[in-house]
Design a protein around this motif. Structure first.
Motif, PDB file in Angstrom:
ATOM      1  N   ALA A 109      16.369   2.489 -27.669  1.00  0.00           N
ATOM      2  CA  ALA A 109      17.801   2.272 -27.823  1.00  0.00           C
ATOM      3  C   ALA A 109      18.771   3.289 -27.464  1.00  0.00           C
ATOM      4  O   ALA A 109      19.944   3.240 -27.030  1.00  0.00           O
ATOM      5  N   ALA A 110      18.248   4.681 -27.892  1.00  0.00           N
ATOM      6  CA  ALA A 110      19.011   5.891 -27.555  1.00  0.00           C
ATOM      7  C   ALA A 110      19.223   5.894 -26.158  1.00  0.00           C
ATOM      8  O   ALA A 110      20.246   6.335 -25.522  1.00  0.00           O
ATOM      9  N   ILE A 111      18.196   5.490 -25.351  1.00  0.00           N
ATOM     10  CA  ILE A 111      18.262   5.873 -23.784  1.00  0.00           C
ATOM     11  C   ILE A 111      19.276   4.755 -23.248  1.00  0.00           C
ATOM     12  O   ILE A 111      20.047   5.016 -22.440  1.00  0.00           O
ATOM     13  N   ARG A 112      19.174   3.563 -23.842  1.00  0.00           N
ATOM     14  CA  ARG A 112      19.968   2.376 -23.333  1.00  0.00           C
ATOM     15  C   ARG A 112      21.536   2.784 -23.720  1.00  0.00           C
ATOM     16  O   ARG A 112      22.303   2.539 -22.786  1.00  0.00           O
ATOM     17  N   ARG A 113      21.762   3.695 -24.668  1.00  0.00           N
ATOM     18  CA  ARG A 113      22.767   4.034 -25.013  1.00  0.00           C
ATOM     19  C   ARG A 113      23.582   5.096 -24.294  1.00  0.00           C
ATOM     20  O   ARG A 113      24.842   4.865 -23.627  1.00  0.00           O
ATOM     21  N   HIS A 114      22.812   5.965 -23.974  1.00  0.00           N
ATOM     22  CA  HIS A 114      23.137   7.168 -23.255  1.00  0.00           C
ATOM     23  C   HIS A 114      23.113   7.212 -21.763  1.00  0.00           C
ATOM     24  O   HIS A 114      23.615   7.772 -21.140  1.00  0.00           O
ATOM     25  N   ARG A 115      22.043   6.303 -21.319  1.00  0.00           N
ATOM     26  CA  ARG A 115      21.830   5.986 -19.718  1.00  0.00           C
ATOM     27  C   ARG A 115      21.721   7.066 -18.858  1.00  0.00           C
ATOM     28  O   ARG A 115      22.348   7.527 -18.025  1.00  0.00           O
ATOM     29  N   PRO A 116      20.549   8.018 -19.569  1.00  0.00           N
ATOM     30  CA  PRO A 116      20.404   9.025 -18.651  1.00  0.00           C
ATOM     31  C   PRO A 116      19.579   8.949 -17.451  1.00  0.00           C
ATOM     32  O   PRO A 116      18.694   8.063 -17.473  1.00  0.00           O
ATOM     33  N   GLU A 117      19.735   9.909 -16.570  1.00  0.00           N
ATOM     34  CA  GLU A 117      18.861  10.123 -15.390  1.00  0.00           C
ATOM     35  C   GLU A 117      17.568  10.755 -15.525  1.00  0.00           C
ATOM     36  O   GLU A 117      16.326  10.708 -15.081  1.00  0.00           O
ATOM     37  N   LEU A 118      17.859  11.747 -16.390  1.00  0.00           N
ATOM     38  CA  LEU A 118      16.604  12.721 -16.929  1.00  0.00           C
ATOM     39  C   LEU A 118      16.568  12.634 -18.366  1.00  0.00           C
ATOM     40  O   LEU A 118      17.511  12.579 -19.252  1.00  0.00           O
ATOM     41  N   VAL A 119      15.461  12.602 -18.997  1.00  0.00           N
ATOM     42  CA  VAL A 119      15.052  12.785 -20.450  1.00  0.00           C
ATOM     43  C   VAL A 119      14.156  13.834 -20.418  1.00  0.00           C
ATOM     44  O   VAL A 119      13.240  14.059 -19.930  1.00  0.00           O
ATOM     45  N   VAL A 120      14.579  14.541 -21.550  1.00  0.00           N
ATOM     46  CA  VAL A 120      13.668  16.004 -21.882  1.00  0.00           C
ATOM     47  C   VAL A 120      13.220  15.789 -22.960  1.00  0.00           C
ATOM     48  O   VAL A 120      13.849  14.980 -24.274  1.00  0.00           O
ATOM     49  N   THR A 121      11.787  16.166 -23.285  1.00  0.00           N
ATOM     50  CA  THR A 121      11.143  15.944 -24.896  1.00  0.00           C
ATOM     51  C   THR A 121      10.330  17.321 -24.776  1.00  0.00           C
ATOM     52  O   THR A 121      10.373  17.908 -23.916  1.00  0.00           O
ATOM     53  N   LEU A 122       9.766  17.400 -26.069  1.00  0.00           N
ATOM     54  CA  LEU A 122       8.901  18.539 -26.266  1.00  0.00           C
ATOM     55  C   LEU A 122       7.461  17.968 -26.114  1.00  0.00           C
ATOM     56  O   LEU A 122       7.207  17.025 -26.370  1.00  0.00           O
ATOM     57  N   ASN A 123       6.446  19.125 -25.977  1.00  0.00           N
ATOM     58  CA  ASN A 123       4.956  18.960 -25.898  1.00  0.00           C
ATOM     59  C   ASN A 123       4.524  17.747 -26.729  1.00  0.00           C
ATOM     60  O   ASN A 123       4.402  17.762 -27.902  1.00  0.00           O
ATOM     61  N   HIS A 124       3.841  16.905 -25.990  1.00  0.00           N
ATOM     62  CA  HIS A 124       3.151  15.248 -26.399  1.00  0.00           C
ATOM     63  C   HIS A 124       1.730  15.731 -26.751  1.00  0.00           C
ATOM     64  O   HIS A 124       1.071  14.867 -27.290  1.00  0.00           O
ATOM     65  N   ARG A 125       1.090  16.914 -26.300  1.00  0.00           N
ATOM     66  CA  ARG A 125      -0.118  16.986 -26.368  1.00  0.00           C
ATOM     67  C   ARG A 125      -1.002  17.757 -27.402  1.00  0.00           C
ATOM     68  O   ARG A 125      -0.171  17.932 -28.244  1.00  0.00           O
ATOM     69  N   ASP A 126      -1.984  17.438 -27.834  1.00  0.00           N
ATOM     70  CA  ASP A 126      -2.626  17.730 -29.010  1.00  0.00           C
ATOM     71  C   ASP A 126      -2.681  19.305 -29.232  1.00  0.00           C
ATOM     72  O   ASP A 126      -2.659  19.724 -30.527  1.00  0.00           O
ATOM     73  N   THR A 127      -2.554  20.133 -28.397  1.00  0.00           N
ATOM     74  CA  THR A 127      -2.407  21.403 -28.428  1.00  0.00           C
ATOM     75  C   THR A 127      -1.290  22.190 -27.899  1.00  0.00           C
ATOM     76  O   THR A 127      -0.698  21.705 -26.925  1.00  0.00           O
ATOM     77  N   TRP A 128      -1.082  23.532 -28.305  1.00  0.00           N
ATOM     78  CA  TRP A 128      -0.389  24.525 -27.420  1.00  0.00           C
ATOM     79  C   TRP A 128      -1.284  25.382 -26.829  1.00  0.00           C
ATOM     80  O   TRP A 128      -1.917  26.129 -27.327  1.00  0.00           O
ATOM     81  N   GLY A 129      -1.143  25.219 -25.535  1.00  0.00           N
ATOM     82  CA  GLY A 129      -2.169  26.317 -24.833  1.00  0.00           C
ATOM     83  C   GLY A 129      -3.414  26.210 -25.057  1.00  0.00           C
ATOM     84  O   GLY A 129      -4.419  27.124 -24.496  1.00  0.00           O
ATOM     85  N   GLY A 130      -3.986  25.003 -25.467  1.00  0.00           N
ATOM     86  CA  GLY A 130      -5.305  24.604 -25.434  1.00  0.00           C
ATOM     87  C   GLY A 130      -5.831  25.212 -26.658  1.00  0.00           C
ATOM     88  O   GLY A 130      -7.141  24.917 -27.120  1.00  0.00           O
ATOM     89  N   THR A 131      -5.171  25.989 -27.537  1.00  0.00           N
ATOM     90  CA  THR A 131      -5.957  26.921 -28.867  1.00  0.00           C
ATOM     91  C   THR A 131      -5.161  26.477 -30.047  1.00  0.00           C
ATOM     92  O   THR A 131      -5.873  26.630 -31.093  1.00  0.00           O
ATOM     93  N   VAL A 132      -4.031  26.324 -30.039  1.00  0.00           N
ATOM     94  CA  VAL A 132      -3.170  26.025 -31.214  1.00  0.00           C
ATOM     95  C   VAL A 132      -2.902  24.539 -31.401  1.00  0.00           C
ATOM     96  O   VAL A 132      -2.299  23.891 -30.572  1.00  0.00           O
ATOM     97  N   TRP A 133      -3.214  23.867 -32.538  1.00  0.00           N
ATOM     98  CA  TRP A 133      -3.298  22.607 -32.818  1.00  0.00           C
ATOM     99  C   TRP A 133      -1.511  22.209 -33.001  1.00  0.00           C
ATOM    100  O   TRP A 133      -0.840  22.946 -33.601  1.00  0.00           O
ATOM    101  N   ASN A 134      -1.077  21.119 -32.417  1.00  0.00           N
ATOM    102  CA  ASN A 134       0.310  20.887 -32.140  1.00  0.00           C
ATOM    103  C   ASN A 134       0.438  19.969 -33.636  1.00  0.00           C
ATOM    104  O   ASN A 134      -0.616  19.249 -34.090  1.00  0.00           O
TER     105      ASN A 134
END
Length: 247
Positions: A109-134
Protein backbone atom coordinates in the motif's frame (compact mmCIF):
# COMPACT_ATOMS: atom_id res chain seq x y z
CA UNK A 1 51.97 -14.52 -2.26
CA UNK A 2 49.70 -11.76 -3.57
CA UNK A 3 46.65 -10.56 -1.72
CA UNK A 4 43.30 -11.49 -3.35
CA UNK A 5 41.72 -8.68 -5.33
CA UNK A 6 38.86 -6.89 -3.58
CA UNK A 7 35.74 -6.95 -5.71
CA UNK A 8 34.70 -3.43 -6.58
CA UNK A 9 31.24 -1.98 -6.01
CA UNK A 10 29.38 -0.37 -8.90
CA UNK A 11 27.73 3.06 -8.64
CA UNK A 12 24.07 2.76 -7.73
CA UNK A 13 21.87 3.82 -10.68
CA UNK A 14 20.81 7.45 -10.43
CA UNK A 15 18.28 7.72 -13.27
CA UNK A 16 15.27 7.88 -10.96
CA UNK A 17 13.25 10.59 -9.22
CA UNK A 18 11.33 8.99 -6.31
CA UNK A 19 12.50 6.60 -3.60
CA UNK A 20 10.73 4.97 -0.68
CA UNK A 21 12.71 3.62 2.28
CA UNK A 22 10.99 0.90 4.33
CA UNK A 23 12.55 -0.32 7.58
CA UNK A 24 11.52 -1.75 10.92
CA UNK A 25 12.58 0.84 13.50
CA UNK A 26 13.50 4.46 14.14
CA UNK A 27 17.29 4.76 13.61
CA UNK A 28 17.55 1.84 11.13
CA UNK A 29 18.12 4.24 8.23
CA UNK A 30 20.46 6.44 10.24
CA UNK A 31 22.72 3.49 10.99
CA UNK A 32 22.30 2.17 7.46
CA UNK A 33 22.22 4.77 4.72
CA UNK A 34 21.42 8.38 5.72
CA UNK A 35 24.50 9.72 3.90
CA UNK A 36 23.13 8.32 0.64
CA UNK A 37 19.71 9.81 1.36
CA UNK A 38 21.29 13.23 1.90
CA UNK A 39 23.03 13.03 -1.47
CA UNK A 40 19.77 12.06 -3.17
CA UNK A 41 17.73 14.89 -1.70
CA UNK A 42 20.55 17.32 -2.53
CA UNK A 43 20.11 16.26 -6.15
CA UNK A 44 16.40 17.11 -6.02
CA UNK A 45 15.10 13.57 -5.68
CA UNK A 46 12.08 12.75 -3.52
CA UNK A 47 12.67 10.34 -0.64
CA UNK A 48 10.02 9.21 1.84
CA UNK A 49 10.31 6.95 4.89
CA UNK A 50 7.98 4.21 6.11
CA UNK A 51 8.70 2.52 9.43
CA UNK A 52 6.95 -0.67 10.49
CA UNK A 53 7.14 0.22 14.21
CA UNK A 54 7.72 3.22 16.45
CA UNK A 55 10.57 1.45 18.24
CA UNK A 56 8.55 1.27 21.44
CA UNK A 57 10.41 -1.78 22.82
CA UNK A 58 13.85 -0.38 22.13
CA UNK A 59 14.75 1.32 25.44
CA UNK A 60 14.59 -0.77 28.60
CA UNK A 61 14.18 2.21 30.93
CA UNK A 62 11.18 3.68 29.06
CA UNK A 63 7.76 2.08 29.01
CA UNK A 64 6.47 1.51 25.46
CA UNK A 65 3.86 4.28 25.13
CA UNK A 66 6.28 6.99 26.25
CA UNK A 67 9.12 5.47 24.26
CA UNK A 68 7.05 5.32 21.06
CA UNK A 69 6.13 9.02 21.22
CA UNK A 70 9.72 10.04 21.92
CA UNK A 71 11.24 7.88 19.20
CA UNK A 72 8.73 9.15 16.64
CA UNK A 73 9.77 12.74 17.40
CA UNK A 74 13.45 11.80 17.12
CA UNK A 75 12.87 9.99 13.83
CA UNK A 76 11.06 12.93 12.26
CA UNK A 77 13.85 15.29 13.35
CA UNK A 78 16.45 12.84 12.07
CA UNK A 79 14.78 12.55 8.66
CA UNK A 80 14.58 16.33 8.34
CA UNK A 81 18.36 16.63 8.70
CA UNK A 82 18.82 14.71 5.42
CA UNK A 83 15.97 16.42 3.58
CA UNK A 84 13.13 13.96 4.17
CA UNK A 85 9.83 15.47 5.28
CA UNK A 86 7.42 12.55 4.86
CA UNK A 87 7.71 9.86 7.55
CA UNK A 88 4.93 7.31 8.13
CA UNK A 89 4.52 4.55 10.72
CA UNK A 90 2.66 1.28 10.14
CA UNK A 91 2.28 0.50 13.87
CA UNK A 92 3.28 -3.14 13.83
CA UNK A 93 4.58 -4.31 17.22
CA UNK A 94 8.24 -3.61 17.90
CA UNK A 95 10.14 -6.86 18.36
CA UNK A 96 7.26 -9.06 17.23
CA UNK A 97 6.74 -8.08 13.57
CA UNK A 98 5.40 -11.06 11.67
CA UNK A 99 6.35 -11.73 8.08
CA UNK A 100 3.20 -12.53 6.13
CA UNK A 101 0.37 -11.12 4.02
CA UNK A 102 -0.58 -8.37 6.48
CA UNK A 103 2.91 -6.89 6.46
CA UNK A 104 3.27 -7.32 2.70
CA UNK A 105 -0.08 -5.60 2.19
CA UNK A 106 0.86 -2.60 4.34
CA UNK A 107 4.15 -2.16 2.49
CA UNK A 108 2.53 -2.70 -0.92
CA UNK A 109 0.00 0.00 0.00
CA UNK A 110 2.84 2.40 0.83
CA UNK A 111 4.53 1.63 -2.47
CA UNK A 112 1.29 2.24 -4.37
CA UNK A 113 0.81 5.50 -2.48
CA UNK A 114 4.32 6.86 -3.09
CA UNK A 115 4.95 5.27 -6.52
CA UNK A 116 8.75 5.02 -6.18
CA UNK A 117 11.21 3.83 -8.77
CA UNK A 118 13.72 2.87 -6.06
CA UNK A 119 12.77 1.08 -2.85
CA UNK A 120 15.32 0.92 -0.03
CA UNK A 121 15.28 -1.47 2.91
CA UNK A 122 17.63 -3.01 5.48
CA UNK A 123 19.39 -6.37 5.65
CA UNK A 124 16.83 -9.16 5.31
CA UNK A 125 19.31 -11.98 5.77
CA UNK A 126 19.72 -14.14 8.87
CA UNK A 127 23.02 -12.59 9.92
CA UNK A 128 25.19 -9.48 9.79
CA UNK A 129 28.44 -10.45 8.09
CA UNK A 130 27.80 -14.14 8.62
CA UNK A 131 28.54 -14.06 12.36
CA UNK A 132 26.05 -11.79 14.16
CA UNK A 133 22.42 -12.93 14.24
CA UNK A 134 20.01 -10.41 12.72
CA UNK A 135 16.79 -9.44 14.52
CA UNK A 136 13.42 -10.95 13.55
CA UNK A 137 12.06 -7.47 12.77
CA UNK A 138 14.82 -6.68 10.27
CA UNK A 139 14.46 -10.05 8.59
CA UNK A 140 10.68 -9.79 8.35
CA UNK A 141 10.54 -6.21 7.05
CA UNK A 142 13.40 -6.63 4.60
CA UNK A 143 11.94 -9.78 3.11
CA UNK A 144 8.41 -8.36 3.00
CA UNK A 145 9.67 -5.23 1.26
CA UNK A 146 11.37 -7.27 -1.46
CA UNK A 147 8.11 -9.17 -1.96
CA UNK A 148 5.85 -6.12 -1.74
CA UNK A 149 7.72 -4.44 -4.59
CA UNK A 150 6.10 -7.08 -6.82
CA UNK A 151 2.80 -7.21 -4.93
CA UNK A 152 2.31 -3.49 -5.50
CA UNK A 153 2.09 -3.98 -9.27
CA UNK A 154 -0.37 -6.87 -9.26
CA UNK A 155 -4.01 -5.79 -9.02
CA UNK A 156 -5.12 -9.30 -8.07
CA UNK A 157 -2.92 -9.42 -4.97
CA UNK A 158 -4.56 -7.38 -2.19
CA UNK A 159 -7.43 -6.18 -4.44
CA UNK A 160 -8.81 -4.28 -1.45
CA UNK A 161 -6.06 -1.72 -2.02
CA UNK A 162 -7.53 -0.87 -5.42
CA UNK A 163 -10.93 -0.52 -3.80
CA UNK A 164 -9.33 1.99 -1.41
CA UNK A 165 -8.14 4.06 -4.37
CA UNK A 166 -4.55 2.76 -4.44
CA UNK A 167 -4.02 1.75 -8.05
CA UNK A 168 -1.32 -0.83 -8.84
CA UNK A 169 2.21 0.52 -9.25
CA UNK A 170 4.57 -1.63 -11.29
CA UNK A 171 7.18 1.09 -11.57
CA UNK A 172 9.65 -0.15 -8.95
CA UNK A 173 12.86 -0.70 -10.90
CA UNK A 174 15.17 -1.68 -8.05
CA UNK A 175 15.15 -2.68 -4.39
CA UNK A 176 18.37 -1.61 -2.66
CA UNK A 177 19.25 -3.40 0.58
CA UNK A 178 21.49 -1.51 3.02
CA UNK A 179 23.61 -3.38 5.54
CA UNK A 180 23.92 -6.46 3.34
CA UNK A 181 26.94 -8.73 3.66
CA UNK A 182 26.78 -9.20 -0.12
CA UNK A 183 26.76 -5.62 -1.47
CA UNK A 184 26.93 -4.98 -5.20
CA UNK A 185 26.65 -1.19 -5.48
CA UNK A 186 27.48 1.96 -3.54
CA UNK A 187 26.71 5.67 -3.25
CA UNK A 188 29.38 8.31 -2.63
CA UNK A 189 28.96 9.44 0.99
CA UNK A 190 31.38 12.38 0.88
CA UNK A 191 28.83 15.19 0.72
CA UNK A 192 26.27 13.54 2.98
CA UNK A 193 28.43 12.06 5.72
CA UNK A 194 28.37 15.05 8.07
CA UNK A 195 24.58 15.25 7.86
CA UNK A 196 24.38 11.49 8.38
CA UNK A 197 26.23 11.95 11.67
CA UNK A 198 23.86 14.75 12.71
CA UNK A 199 20.90 12.65 11.62
CA UNK A 200 21.96 9.73 13.82
CA UNK A 201 22.57 12.13 16.70
CA UNK A 202 18.88 13.08 16.65
CA UNK A 203 18.29 9.63 18.17
CA UNK A 204 20.05 10.84 21.30
CA UNK A 205 17.74 9.12 23.78
CA UNK A 206 18.35 5.76 22.14
CA UNK A 207 22.12 6.30 21.83
CA UNK A 208 22.46 7.36 25.47
CA UNK A 209 20.64 4.19 26.53
CA UNK A 210 22.85 2.11 24.24
CA UNK A 211 26.33 3.34 25.18
CA UNK A 212 28.22 5.37 27.78
CA UNK A 213 30.36 6.86 25.00
CA UNK A 214 29.91 10.51 24.05
CA UNK A 215 27.02 10.43 21.52
CA UNK A 216 28.76 12.55 18.90
CA UNK A 217 32.00 10.60 19.13
CA UNK A 218 30.02 7.36 18.93
CA UNK A 219 28.03 8.43 15.85
CA UNK A 220 30.98 9.96 14.03
CA UNK A 221 33.33 7.03 14.64
CA UNK A 222 30.73 4.46 13.64
CA UNK A 223 29.50 6.10 10.43
CA UNK A 224 32.92 7.27 9.30
CA UNK A 225 34.28 3.77 9.85
CA UNK A 226 31.48 2.19 7.82
CA UNK A 227 31.94 4.68 4.97
CA UNK A 228 35.70 4.33 4.84
CA UNK A 229 35.56 0.54 4.91
CA UNK A 230 33.07 0.56 2.02
CA UNK A 231 35.31 3.03 0.20
CA UNK A 232 38.00 0.37 -0.09
CA UNK A 233 35.71 -1.23 -2.67
CA UNK A 234 34.61 2.06 -4.24
CA UNK A 235 37.74 3.75 -5.60
CA UNK A 236 38.77 4.92 -2.14
CA UNK A 237 35.77 7.24 -1.79
CA UNK A 238 33.73 7.06 1.47
CA UNK A 239 30.53 5.32 0.49
CA UNK A 240 27.30 3.60 1.52
CA UNK A 241 26.94 0.05 0.21
CA UNK A 242 23.79 -1.65 -1.07
CA UNK A 243 22.84 -5.03 -2.47
CA UNK A 244 20.78 -4.15 -5.52
CA UNK A 245 17.91 -6.30 -6.77
CA UNK A 246 16.70 -5.14 -10.21
CA UNK A 247 13.07 -5.70 -11.12
Amino acid sequence: MTEPAISQLQPLPDDWQRALAVVAHPDDLEYGCAAAVASWTDAGREVSYVLATRGEAGIDTLEPARCAALRELEQRASAAVVGVSEVAFLDHGDGVIEYGPALRRDIAAAIRRHRPELVVTLNHRDTWGGTVWNTPDHRAVGRATLDAAGDAGNRWIFPELTEQGLEPWDGVRWVAVAGSSSPTHAVDATAGLERAVRSLLEHRTYIEALTDEDPEAYARTLLTGFAEETGKRFAGVPAVAFELFPR
